[in-house]
Design a protein around this motif. Structure first.
Motif: not given
Length: 521
Positions: A16, A18-19, A178, A180-181, A222, A226, A270, A273, A276-277
Motif C-alpha cells: 500500500r 497509505h500509512d 497518519l 494517508t496520501t 489497496e 479502501l 493498514s 488506519y 483510527q477510523c
C-alpha cells in the motif's frame, strides 16, 4: 546516509501507499528510489503434488489475490512518478545483488514477525553489516510491536486476551495523524542488468486460470481495501454495535462481516488506519460494544495472536511448543480427506468446506465449526493437518492468526473448555428446514423425491456425532490429566495414551457403526 543517495523499498506485505512509514522514509532525501517486489518460488512456484491448485504454501486463489494486489500497487506507484520493479528468485540473494548493483545507501522494509521472514531478514542484515547501508525496518503491520509487549510481560508473551489488553494500553501513535496520501516519489534509477518484469499473470507463473465458479469474489489491492473499508464504516451504527459472536455464518451473497481480513493480511489496508477510523466513529457514538466482541476488539485479537506467536518457539506445531497441550491426535488420512473434500455427510460442514475451496474465505463462526468438527468435536484429527488445509486455501491465511486459532479451537492452548462442542447439525440451523442439516434422518420416500439418496447421491455421515463427540471428550480428558501430571513434559507417555485410546475407540467405533447403520436403515 548521504543526501541524494539511492534507496530501495522492499515490498513483501505492506502492499500500500497509505500509512507506509518504510516507504515514506525511503523517499526522504533520495535521488533514486527502487520499489521492489521479489517473486519468491517458495510461495509462488506450482506444486503438482499438492491437494489443490497452487504452490506448496498457497492455493491459487491466494496467489491470484496477491498478484491483483501487486498490479494495484504498481498502478498507484505510477500515479506518483514511480513503478513496481518485479524480480524473480530467492529474495535474500536477489536483494543482496540489488544492493550491490544499484549502489543502495538506504534499505527500507516493513518489519515482519513471521519465522520465514525473520530468517530472511537476518540473511540480508548479515550481508549489509559493515557495508555502510542504512536499514530502516519499522513495525507497521500490527498496532503494537510484539517485542515491546513481551518485554513488559517479563520476557514471555501474555497468554490471555485480557492480560494482553492490560499490557498493551493505547498504541503510542493512536492520536498522531497518519500519512494517508503520497503526492510524489523520487524516480527510479538505472536497473542495470536486472531482468525487471511487470506483475506476472497466473499463466506466466505456470498455472491454468481458475474457472469463474472456482474463483474468489474478493479482489486484491489497496484500492479495493479502501473502498471496502469506506463501505463498512459508512454505517456508523453498525460499527458501534458490532458484536462478534453474533452474525449469520451462512449469509452467502452478502457476508455478515467486513471481509477486510485478506487486505490486512497482505497489508493492502493498514491496521493502524483501520484502528483510527473505528476510533473516530466510537467518539461519535454514545453507546457502543467493547473488546473483545467489538470491531476494535477484532483488531486487538489480531495483535494478541501476533504477540503470542512471536514469543513462542514452535508456535506452529504441537511438538516442542511449550504452550500447547500434548494430545494423542489421530493422523487419519481418510477422515482428513473427507473433511477437506466436503464428503463428511454433514451438510453444514461440507457446504462450509466447499465455500472455503471456491472462495478462499468463510465466516469466522463457520471456521469455528469445521475446525472443531475435525479436531476435538468429532474426528479427533491432528489440528496441524487442518491448519495446513486452511493455510493453503484461505486468501487471508496469516501465519500467527491461523496457528493461533487452530490451537484455540482444538483446545490445545488459550481455550480449554473441551466439553463445549459446536454441533455440526444444530450450529448451522439459522433458518431451520426439515432434514436439511440431517439428511440421513429423512424417510427414504423423501430422499427419493428429492433425488438425493444418502449413501448414493450424498455421503453417509463419517461418524455418529453423539458417540464421536463423547469419545473426543474422553480422549481429551485423559490427555489433559496426563499433561497436568507431567507438567507438560509428555513424550513416550503420549504414545502409550494413544495406544490406550485407540484400543478403546475400536470398541466405540463398533458401537458407533451399529448406531449409524440404524439411523440410515
Amino acid at each position: 546516509m548521504a543526501s541524494g543517495a539511492n534507496s530501495l523499498m522492499w515490498f513483501r506485505k505492506g502492499l500500500r501507499l497509505h500509512d507506509n512509514p518504510a516507504l515514506e522514509y525511503a523517499a526522504k532525501g533520495s535521488k533514486f528510489l527502487y520499489p521492489v517486489f521479489v517473486i519468491d518460488p517458495h510461495y509462488m512456484e506450482p506444486d503438482p503434488t499438492a491437494f489443490s491448485l497452487g504452490s506448496s504454501k498457497a492455493g491459487l486463489n491466494r496467489i491470484q489475490f496477491l498478484l491483483e494486489s501487486l498490479v494495484d500497487l504498481d498502478l498507484s506507484l505510477k500515479k506518483v512518478g514511480s513503478r513496481l520493479l518485479v524480480l524473480k528468485g530467492d529474495p535474500g540473494e536477489v536483494l543482496i545483488r540489488c544492493l550491490k548493483e544499484w549502489s543502495i545507501g538506504k534499505l527500507c522494509f516493513e518489519y515482519d514477525t513471521e519465522p520465514y521472514y525473520q530468517a530472511l531478514d537476518e540473511k540480508v542484515k548479515g550481508y549489509v553489516s559493515g557495508t555502510g547501508v542504512e536499514i530502516f525496518s519499522p513495525v507497521s503491520h500490527t498496532l503494537y510491536n510484539p517485542a515491546d509487549i513481551i518485554r513488559k510481560n517479563g520476557g514471555s508473551p501474555p497468554l490471555s486476551y485480557q492480560s494482553f489488553l492490560k499490557l498493551a494500553g493505547q498504541p503510542s501513535w493512536a492520536t498522531t495523524p497518519l500519512l494517508t496520501t503520497i503526492s510524489s516519489l523520487p524516480p527510479i534509477g538505472n536497473t542495470g542488468s536486472f531482468a525487471v518484469s511487470e506483475v506476472p499473470t497466473v499463466r506466466e507463473l505456470g498455472y491454468e486460470d481458475l474457472a469463474e465458479d472456482e474463483r474468489t469474489p474478493f479482489k486484491g489491492g489497496e484500492s479495493e481495501a479502501l473502498k471496502r473499508l469506506r463501505e463498512s464504516i459508512a454505517n456508523k451504527e453498525w460499527v458501534a454495535n458490532f458484536e462478534k459472536p453474533k452474525g449469520d455464518p451462512s449469509a452467502f451473497l452478502k457476508p455478515a462481516t467486513t471481509v477486510l481480513s485478506p487486505y490486512l493480511k497482505f497489508g493492502c489496508l493498514s491496521s493502524r488506519y483501520f484502528y483510527q477510523c473505528i476510533q473516530d466513529i466510537l467518539k461519535w457514538s454514545k453507546k457502543h460494544t467493547s473488546p473483545p466482541v467489538s470491531l476494535l476488539g477484532q483488531l486487538l485479537w489480531r495483535d494478541f495472536f501476533y504477540t503470542a506467536a512471536f514469543g513462542t518457539p514452535n508456535f506452529d506445531q504441537m511438538k516442542g511448543n511449550r504452550i500447547c497441550k500434548q494430545i494423542p491426535w489421530k493422523n487419519d488420512d481418510e477422515l482428513l480427506a473427507a473433511w477437506r473434500d466436503s464428503r463428511t455427510g454433514f451438510p453444514w460442514i461440507d457446504a462450509t468446506m466447499v465455500q472455503l475451496r471456491k472462495w478462499g474465505w468463510i465466516h469466522h463462526l463457520a471456521r469455528h465449526s469445521v475446525a472443531c468438527f475435525l479436531t476435538r468435536g468429532d474426528l479427533f484429527v491432528h489440528w496441524e493437518r487442518g491448519r495446513h488445509v486452511f493455510e493453503r486455501l484461505l486468501i487471508d491465511s496469516d501465519w500467527a492468526i491461523n496457528n493461533g486459532n487452530w490451537l484455540w479451537l482444538s483446545c490445545s492452548s488459550f481455550f480449554y473448555q473441551y466439553n463445549r462442542i459446536y454441533s455440526p447439525i444444530s450450529f448451522g440451523k439459522n433458518m431451520p428446514k426439515e432434514y436439511i442439516y440431517e439428511p440421513w434422518t429423512a424417510p427414504i420416500s423423501v430422499q427419493r423425491k428429492a433425488k438425493c439418496i444418502i449413501g448414493v447421491d450424498y455421503p453417509k455421515p463419517v461418524v455418529s456425532h453423539d458417540s464421536a463427540s463423547k469419545e473426543c471428550k474422553m480422549r481429551l480428558g485423559e490427555a489433559y490429566a496426563l499433561n497436568k501430571k507431567l507438567n507438560g513434559l509428555v513424550s513416550e507417555d503420549l504414545n502409550e495414551l494413544r495406544r490406550k485410546t485407540d484400543n478403546e475407540s475400536t470398541t466405540l467405533d463398533s458401537v458407533s457403526r451399529k448406531k449409524k447403520q440404524k439411523l440410515i436403515d
